[in-house]
Structure formats: structure tokens, C-alpha cells
Write a protein that holds these residues in place. Structure first.
Motif: not given
Length: 415
Positions: A33-46, A94-103
Motif C-alpha cells: 500500500x506504500x508503493x506510491x512512496x518510492x523511498x519509504x525505506x530511506x525515510x523520504x516521505x515526499x 494527516x488528511x489520509x497521507x502518511x507523515x514522518x514518525x514523531x517522537x
């Protein structure tokens, strides 16, 4: 620390891997389900899939929520400020779109437009209950496992799988069954630690896209449910488990079951045979029939001071009934305090049996190595065979089940 939505300086890099599964880090996983975020494993949430009109609407809504939050502060602070400890992260949509983890620290979660979930990064564990495994040699073995794992990417653990615990448990059980089905019973026993490490790598390969890493896998081998098709595979086949001995496996469990169990197969009393009481009783007793009653009590009551004297006492106890019960030949390699090593044998495979110094005329079924003092202590009852084996004082070469039959002779000497 994160304050009012600013990303934390803490980096969420993948944990170092022990094998080639680390290559998955650079691969693009299709079908998630996160295929639209190509670099999620590199913490790139663009999110490049968002159009300009959608982006403008998002900016307007978020700005209005920020303004309302600041206007109603500090009342709104009780609802929008969250405390996050070091071992947790908050994943925000946020508004259904994933954001970087907080904390960790104090983080801001906007009302109405933010959906959030806490993720625990601490190591956790679960147990795979014993299940039947069909081994390569045709046997059926009961095997369980204890598994420890942790989350290294909180976003992937939330986005990629719905129920992380249940999915990990099912994946680990299937991987264990599939991996052990390619091994024989002997290999599972002798390479239990190595198989656990390889199983952990196999599980990591399947669970890494979920942001999860398995730290440790410990196999728990249970009882043998079906003997391999080719007959017993050697002395490492596991007997049925005994309450209180579940932690002992392999040869140690065999000896423990034989010497400590109440429920071993009972010998059918026959004429000119020896009948034993419970071997856990404080004073072992035996009922000697007419053939053995002819042996002088003075010959067996005196404690032998040397191996040669012990051998003379053993010769007096040899009989056809004892040979029929044991049916094996034993070779003893005995070492003395001065470093000398002597060989003795007790042949209980034919006739009335035989015992003497040297080597038997036939190939021994079992070879036992120990010191002369430990040998005397074991036959006199001062040293239990199980304790001698586990402490390393007794070394057995050959079939352990055959070696257990020597207990029949030891019982005769414990009058």
C-alpha cells in the motif's frame, strides 16, 4: 525532541543485517500500500502523486486547523500535545497521507485532520506452540520455537500490515515448518542452534518489508511422534517427553527419561528373572529368584576397592536371565589416577554372559569411557549415570538406548 509538527533529529535507519537480506533495503516492493512512496525505506516521505489542486486544498485546511489550535491555546493543548517516551514513536496520517514518525518528546497532533497510532520499538517475544513437522527421513517430530523481534521502521509496520503480531506469528510458524521439513531428525538435533539462526534469517526476509526484524529464534524440540521410515536414525531420536524434562533434548533427555521417569515400559516378569521396584525410591530393592539366590551374599555385599574386584562381583551375577534382558556387549575404557588406561568388557549378548579385562571377541555395541573412581561410584550407587553423563564424567560411544540397558546390571549390585 519534536515540537509542533517539526520532524525529530532522530534517524530511523534499518538495523544491520547478518546476510543478503539487507539487499531488500534498496528494492522497491510491488503490491504494498506504500508503493506510491518510492523511498519509504530511506525515510523520504515526499508524495509526488499529489496534484497541485489537492496540495492547495491541503494547505488551506491545515492552515485553518493551526489557526484554530493557537487561538484556543492553552485549552487545546490538553488535546493536541502528546508525550512520547524514547521507546515509542507516533505515526500520523494527516488528511489520509502518511507523515514522518514523531517522537520522542512532546509532539503536536492536530485535531480533526490527524489520525495517529503509537508504535512500541522495544523488543517483544512470542511463542510458537509445538506443532508436527514431517522431516525429510519420513519421521514426525513435535517442534516449537521462542522468537524475539523488534520494529525498526514504525511507518512500515503500520502501513504495510494490518495485524503485525498475528502476521508475524503465522509467518514464523510456516517458515519453521517449511525449513525443518527439509532436515532429518538427526540434523534437527545436532544443528538446533544453527537451524534457529537460519530460520531467523528466513523470517527476516519475509518480514523486513513490514519494518520488523527478528533478533533471536530458539527452537524447542519436543517428542518423536513417528519413527523415520528407515528405522531408528541413531541415538539422537527423541523418546516421548516426560513431565519436568521438557527442557532436555537429545541424548540427555533419553538418559533423563530412563533414569527419572515413572512411566517407562515395564519388564514382564518371567521365571528366573529379576523384578525391580520403583527406581526413584530411596532404597532400591530387588527380588532374586532361585537362580540368583544361590550367589553368596558376602560376595556382593562387600564394596569392591578396584575395578578388578568389581569385575569379579559382576561375574557372580551373570546369568541367562540377565543376558535375555540386556542382550548387548559393553566395552569399558577406564583411566586411573596415574594416567594408565585399561580396557574391560561385559558381554551380555550370549550364553550366561562374560566379563573380563581386555577386548571382547565380538564388536561391542556400546563403548563407555570414564575414570576408575567414577566407575566404582556408579556401580555402587554413589554416582547416578545421568549425573555422570551430564557432567562429562561418562562418555558414551554408540547407541544410548543400548547403553541404558546396563542399568539392569547396576541394579543387581545395589542390594
Amino acid at each position: 525532541m519534536t515540537m509542533f509538527g517539526k520532524s525529530s533529529s532522530c534517524q530511523y535507519n534499518p538495523l544491520p543485517q547478518r546476510d543478503s537480506i539487507s539487499l531488500i533495503q534498496s528494492q522497491h516492493h510491488k503490491g504494498h500500500s506504500f508503493d506510491y512512496i518510492p523511498k519509504i525505506t530511506e525515510d523520504d516521505f515526499t508524495d509526488s502523486s499529489q496534484g497541485w489542486l489537492s496540495w492547495i486544498c491541503n494547505v488551506i485546511v491545515i492552515s485553518l486547523v493551526y489557526i484554530c489550535t493557537f487561538i484556543t491555546f492553552p485549552i487545546s493543548g490538553w488535546f493536541v500535545l502528546k508525550m512520547v517516551p524514547n521507546y515509542q514513536r507516533i505515526v500520523v496520517f494527516r488528511l489520509g497521507r502518511i507523515c514522518p514518525p514523531k517522537g520522542p518528546g512532546v509532539v503536536l497532533v492536530l485535531p480533526l485532520i490527524d489520525q495517529w497510532q503509537r508504535v512500541d520499538l522495544r523488543t517483544r517475544a512470542f511463542n510458537i506452540p509445538p506443532c508436527q513437522v514431517n522431516t525429510r527421513d519420513g519421521g514426525v517430530l513435535s517442534v516449537g520455537a521462542d522468537i524475539q523481534f523488534r520494529i525498526w521502521n514504525p511507518v512500515m509496520s503500520v502501513v504495510s500490515v494490518q495485524d503485525l503480531n498475528a502476521s508475524t506469528r503465522l509467518t514464523a510458524q510456516n517458515a519453521m515448518t517449511h525449513s525443518l521439513s527439509k532436515k532429518t531428525i538427526r540434523e534437527i538435533q545436532t544443528e538446533r542452534v544453527k537451524l534457529g539462526e537460519h530460520l531467523g534469517m528466513d523470517i527476516n526476509e519475509m518480514t523486513r518489508p513490514w519494518g520488523l526484524e527478528v533478533d533471536r529464534v530458539e527452537l524447542a524440540v519436543g517428542s518423536l511422534l513417528k519413527v523415520p521410515e528407515g528405522g531408528p536414525s541413531g541415538p539422537l531420536i527423541i523418546p516421548p517427553s516426560v513431565p519436568g524434562l521438557e527442557g532436555l533434548v537429545g541424548p540427555i533427555q533419553q538418559l533423563a527419561m530412563h533414569f527419572l521417569s515413572h512411566s517407562g515400559p515395564s519388564q514382564t516378569p518371567k521365571e528366573d528373572s529379576v523384578t525391580f521396584t520403583d527406581e526413584l525410591s530411596s532404597v532400591p530393592r530387588l527380588a532374586v529368584t532361585d537362580e540368583l539366590s544361590s550367589v553368596p551374599r558376602s560376595a556382593v555385599e562387600a564394596s569392591p576397592c578396584s575395578v578388578e574386584e568389581l569385575l569379579g562381583v559382576v561375574k557372580l551375577l551373570l546369568s541367562e536371565s540377565l543376558v535375555s534382558q540386556v542382550g548387548a556387549c559393553f566395552q569399558f575404557h577406564v583411566s586411573s589416577e596415574d594416567g594408565q588406561q585399561k580396557s574391560y568388557y561385559v558381554d551380555l549378548s550370549q550364553g550366561n554372559g562374560d566379563a573380563a579385562a581386555g577386548s571382547p571377541c565380538r564388536e561391542p555395541d556400546v563403548t563407555l569411557s570414564m575414570s576408575d573412581g567414577d566407575l566404582l561410584a556408579m556401580f555402587e550407587g554413589r554416582l547416578r549415570p545421568f549425573a555422570a553423563y551430564t557432567s562429562g564424567k561418562l562418555k558414551v560411544q554408540g547407541d544410548l538406548r543400548t547403553a541404558m540397558k546396563l542399568e539392569e546390571l547396576i541394579k543387581l549390585l545395589r542390594k
